[in-house]
Design a protein around this motif. Structure first.
Motif, PDB file in Angstrom:
ATOM      1  N   UNK A  71       0.694  -2.040   0.115  1.00  0.00           N
ATOM      2  CA  UNK A  71      -0.089   0.026   0.303  1.00  0.00           C
ATOM      3  C   UNK A  71       0.909   1.622   0.019  1.00  0.00           C
ATOM      4  N   UNK A  72       2.262   1.098   1.114  1.00  0.00           N
ATOM      5  CA  UNK A  72       3.389   2.529   0.476  1.00  0.00           C
ATOM      6  C   UNK A  72       3.027   2.323  -0.655  1.00  0.00           C
ATOM      7  N   UNK A  73       3.632   1.820  -1.632  1.00  0.00           N
ATOM      8  CA  UNK A  73       4.104   2.052  -2.815  1.00  0.00           C
ATOM      9  C   UNK A  73       3.414   2.017  -2.424  1.00  0.00           C
ATOM     10  N   UNK A  74       2.297   1.993  -3.065  1.00  0.00           N
ATOM     11  CA  UNK A  74       0.406   2.712  -4.379  1.00  0.00           C
ATOM     12  C   UNK A  74       0.847   3.579  -4.019  1.00  0.00           C
ATOM     13  N   UNK A  75       0.573   4.059  -2.753  1.00  0.00           N
ATOM     14  CA  UNK A  75       0.245   5.496  -2.472  1.00  0.00           C
ATOM     15  C   UNK A  75       2.040   6.687  -2.925  1.00  0.00           C
ATOM     16  N   UNK A  76       3.186   5.971  -2.873  1.00  0.00           N
ATOM     17  CA  UNK A  76       4.386   6.490  -3.560  1.00  0.00           C
ATOM     18  C   UNK A  76       4.428   6.893  -4.677  1.00  0.00           C
ATOM     19  N   UNK A  77       3.693   5.441  -5.366  1.00  0.00           N
ATOM     20  CA  UNK A  77       3.679   5.720  -6.930  1.00  0.00           C
ATOM     21  C   UNK A  77       2.909   6.752  -7.141  1.00  0.00           C
ATOM     22  N   UNK A  78       1.481   6.655  -6.438  1.00  0.00           N
ATOM     23  CA  UNK A  78       0.012   8.088  -6.915  1.00  0.00           C
ATOM     24  C   UNK A  78       1.603   9.371  -6.976  1.00  0.00           C
ATOM     25  N   UNK A  79       1.894   9.090  -5.950  1.00  0.00           N
ATOM     26  CA  UNK A  79       2.755  10.937  -5.734  1.00  0.00           C
ATOM     27  C   UNK A  79       3.543  11.299  -6.547  1.00  0.00           C
ATOM     28  N   UNK A  80       4.483  10.342  -7.094  1.00  0.00           N
ATOM     29  CA  UNK A  80       5.372  10.581  -7.813  1.00  0.00           C
ATOM     30  C   UNK A  80       4.969  10.694  -9.811  1.00  0.00           C
TER      31      UNK A  80
ATOM     32  N   UNK B  55     -11.357   9.283  -6.978  1.00  0.00           N
ATOM     33  CA  UNK B  55     -10.112   8.616  -7.505  1.00  0.00           C
ATOM     34  C   UNK B  55      -9.101   8.108  -6.703  1.00  0.00           C
ATOM     35  N   UNK B  56      -8.147   8.301  -7.315  1.00  0.00           N
ATOM     36  CA  UNK B  56      -6.499   7.066  -7.085  1.00  0.00           C
ATOM     37  C   UNK B  56      -6.401   6.517  -4.986  1.00  0.00           C
ATOM     38  N   UNK B  57      -6.424   8.354  -4.840  1.00  0.00           N
ATOM     39  CA  UNK B  57      -5.891   8.296  -3.472  1.00  0.00           C
ATOM     40  C   UNK B  57      -7.481   7.681  -2.441  1.00  0.00           C
ATOM     41  N   UNK B  58      -8.450   8.041  -3.124  1.00  0.00           N
ATOM     42  CA  UNK B  58      -9.640   8.380  -2.503  1.00  0.00           C
ATOM     43  C   UNK B  58     -10.290   5.797  -2.294  1.00  0.00           C
ATOM     44  N   UNK B  59      -9.383   5.874  -3.515  1.00  0.00           N
ATOM     45  CA  UNK B  59      -9.561   4.085  -3.308  1.00  0.00           C
ATOM     46  C   UNK B  59      -8.388   3.397  -2.532  1.00  0.00           C
ATOM     47  N   UNK B  60      -7.214   3.686  -2.365  1.00  0.00           N
ATOM     48  CA  UNK B  60      -6.506   3.471  -1.555  1.00  0.00           C
ATOM     49  C   UNK B  60      -6.931   3.500  -0.030  1.00  0.00           C
ATOM     50  N   UNK B  61      -7.403   4.792   0.091  1.00  0.00           N
ATOM     51  CA  UNK B  61      -8.077   5.327   1.659  1.00  0.00           C
ATOM     52  C   UNK B  61      -9.392   3.740   2.075  1.00  0.00           C
ATOM     53  N   UNK B  62      -9.563   3.660   0.664  1.00  0.00           N
ATOM     54  CA  UNK B  62     -10.884   2.585   0.884  1.00  0.00           C
ATOM     55  C   UNK B  62     -10.458   1.961   1.384  1.00  0.00           C
ATOM     56  N   UNK B  63      -9.597   1.013   1.156  1.00  0.00           N
ATOM     57  CA  UNK B  63      -8.720  -0.400   1.343  1.00  0.00           C
ATOM     58  C   UNK B  63      -8.437  -0.071   2.688  1.00  0.00           C
TER      59      UNK B  63
ATOM     60  N   UNK C  10      -8.970  -0.443   6.097  1.00  0.00           N
ATOM     61  CA  UNK C  10      -9.678  -1.635   6.562  1.00  0.00           C
ATOM     62  C   UNK C  10      -8.741  -2.858   6.726  1.00  0.00           C
ATOM     63  N   UNK C  11      -8.370  -3.222   5.184  1.00  0.00           N
ATOM     64  CA  UNK C  11      -7.636  -4.215   5.411  1.00  0.00           C
ATOM     65  C   UNK C  11      -6.399  -4.308   6.137  1.00  0.00           C
ATOM     66  N   UNK C  12      -5.728  -3.186   7.119  1.00  0.00           N
ATOM     67  CA  UNK C  12      -4.735  -3.469   7.542  1.00  0.00           C
ATOM     68  C   UNK C  12      -4.486  -3.464   8.719  1.00  0.00           C
ATOM     69  N   UNK C  13      -3.897  -3.987   9.212  1.00  0.00           N
ATOM     70  CA  UNK C  13      -3.225  -4.235  10.465  1.00  0.00           C
ATOM     71  C   UNK C  13      -3.664  -3.002  11.292  1.00  0.00           C
ATOM     72  N   UNK C  14      -3.164  -2.710  12.748  1.00  0.00           N
ATOM     73  CA  UNK C  14      -3.942  -2.331  13.774  1.00  0.00           C
ATOM     74  C   UNK C  14      -1.727  -1.059  13.533  1.00  0.00           C
ATOM     75  N   UNK C  15      -0.773  -1.979  13.295  1.00  0.00           N
ATOM     76  CA  UNK C  15      -0.099  -1.137  13.344  1.00  0.00           C
ATOM     77  C   UNK C  15       0.111  -0.137  12.553  1.00  0.00           C
ATOM     78  N   UNK C  16      -0.180  -1.502  10.970  1.00  0.00           N
ATOM     79  CA  UNK C  16       0.311  -0.468   9.703  1.00  0.00           C
ATOM     80  C   UNK C  16      -0.938   0.453   9.088  1.00  0.00           C
ATOM     81  N   UNK C  17      -2.370   0.855  10.100  1.00  0.00           N
ATOM     82  CA  UNK C  17      -2.961   2.082   9.926  1.00  0.00           C
ATOM     83  C   UNK C  17      -2.622   3.319   9.867  1.00  0.00           C
TER      84      UNK C  17
END
Ligand code: PHE
Length: 341
Positions: free
Chosen positions: A1-10, A37-45, A47-54
């Motif tokens: 997910x982090x990678x997706x966010x970085x990709x979106x930023x770039x 949008x793409x960023x919103x799509x990421x945020x919607x997911x 919930x799937x992350x662990x409590x530490x990652x979120x």
């Protein structure tokens, strides 16, 4: 997910760099930050992350959003600035280009003649008056000693406004005599130029609208000799030294005795030609000693005061002054004609 966010930023940042128009910015904003949008799509997911990652991913997502918003803002400001600069450059006025010369008109010959007349009379202590063209018949006729039934009051000669013949277009500037008598204190020396109206057909010497200059003096011991002296002086100053004038007996209701003044024809020098209709003379004005009735009606004692008046045709004077053969030229305003003066 982090990678997706970085990709979106770039991706978003490099896409922004290439934008040329404000509309493109909006498209990009929708694509990355919009509801779908793409960023919103990421945020919607999230919930799937662990409590530490979120929280870590959440923070990164917020950072990316803020970065993109700022970048879009900056890009939009830059584009607006560039657009303004381009417009200013396109609309710039080159002040060093030579201007277009303004075409200057000139004074109409009739008004030149009028200002010469005014100048001559002001030099003799006269005041120049202005008066109404829509006049009461009382002033145009009654107070000028022209009673009901006088031929000049006829409907075929006069433009009336009402059935009762009370309001009219003045047929002469003579009502200004009465208006001056009623409003000024004695002695009086005035001229009153202006338009007058009569039901005449247009030809080389007639027009339903023409101009007159009224003149009047009221004082003690004023005589016909003063009238003739003043008018001869006017003729010489206007038409040149040695101008020959002629006074003929005439009749006006408001003067007694009355006369008309002619000047010798400028075209033929008195021999007779088409301009003077074979007469050798051109009629310029009517004049006379103010009738005692007129003085009395205006509240002036004719035993104590006397006066003279004249009314001259301005077009005729201008025609004589500038050697113009046809009255119609004065009104047509053909530039080729007007340029000659
Ligand atoms: N009002 C006269 C006309 O129009 C001219 C005139 C003026 C005559 C003053 C005498 C005195 O013909």
């Amino acid at each position: 997910m982090k990678e997706t966010l970085e990709r979106i930023r770039q991706e978003a940042l490099s896409a922004l760099e290439g934008t040329q128009a404000i509309q493109e910015l909006e498209t990009l904003r929708v694509k990355y930050l919009g509801k779908k949008g793409e960023l919103t799509a990421v945020l919607k997911q999230m919930g799937k992350l662990s409590a530490e990652e979120r929280p870590v991913v959440g923070q990164l997502a917020n950072e990316v959003r803020a970065t993109l918003e700022r970048a879009i803002d900056t890009a939009s400001q830059n584009l607006e600035k560039a657009a303004l600069e381009a417009r200013l450059k396109a609309e710039a006025v080159d002040v060093t280009i030579p201007g277009k010369a303004a075409v200057l008109g000139r004074r109409h010959p009739m008004y030149t003649a009028l200002s010469e007349i005014e100048h001559i009379f002001v030099g003799m202590g006269f005041t120049v008056l202005d008066g109404p063209e829509i006049e009461l018949a009382t002033y145009n006729f009654d107070k000028l000693n022209a009673e009901e039934g006088h031929p000049s009051r006829d409907w075929s000669d006069t433009f009336y406004f009402d059935q009762d013949s009370r309001v009219m277009l003045r047929s002469q500037t003579s009502p200004m005599q009465v208006r001056a008598m009623e409003s000024m204190s004695l002695p009086i020396r005035i001229i009153a130029p202006g338009r007058v109206y009569r039901k005449d057909e247009v030809d080389a010497t007639h027009s339903p609208m023409f101009h007159q200059v009224e003149g009047m003096v009221i004082d003690k011991d004023v005589t016909m000799a003063d009238l003739k002296g003043t008018l001869n002086l006017l003729a010489e100053q206007l038409f040149g030294k040695g101008t020959v004038t002629r006074f003929r007996p005439h009749h006006f209701p408001f003067t007694e005795p009355s006369c008309e003044m002619d000047v010798q024809c400028h075209k033929c020098g008195g021999v007779g030609c088409p301009t003077c209709k074979g007469e050798g003379w051109i009629e310029l004005l009517g004049a006379g000693m103010i009738h005692p009735n007129v003085l009395r009606m205006a509240g002036i004692d004719p035993e104590e005061y006397s006066g003279w008046a004249f009314g001259m045709g301005l077009e005729r004077t201008a025609m004589r002054r500038f050697k113009i053969a046809d009255l119609r030229l004065i009104f047509e305003n053909d530039v080729r004609f007007l340029e000659q003066f």
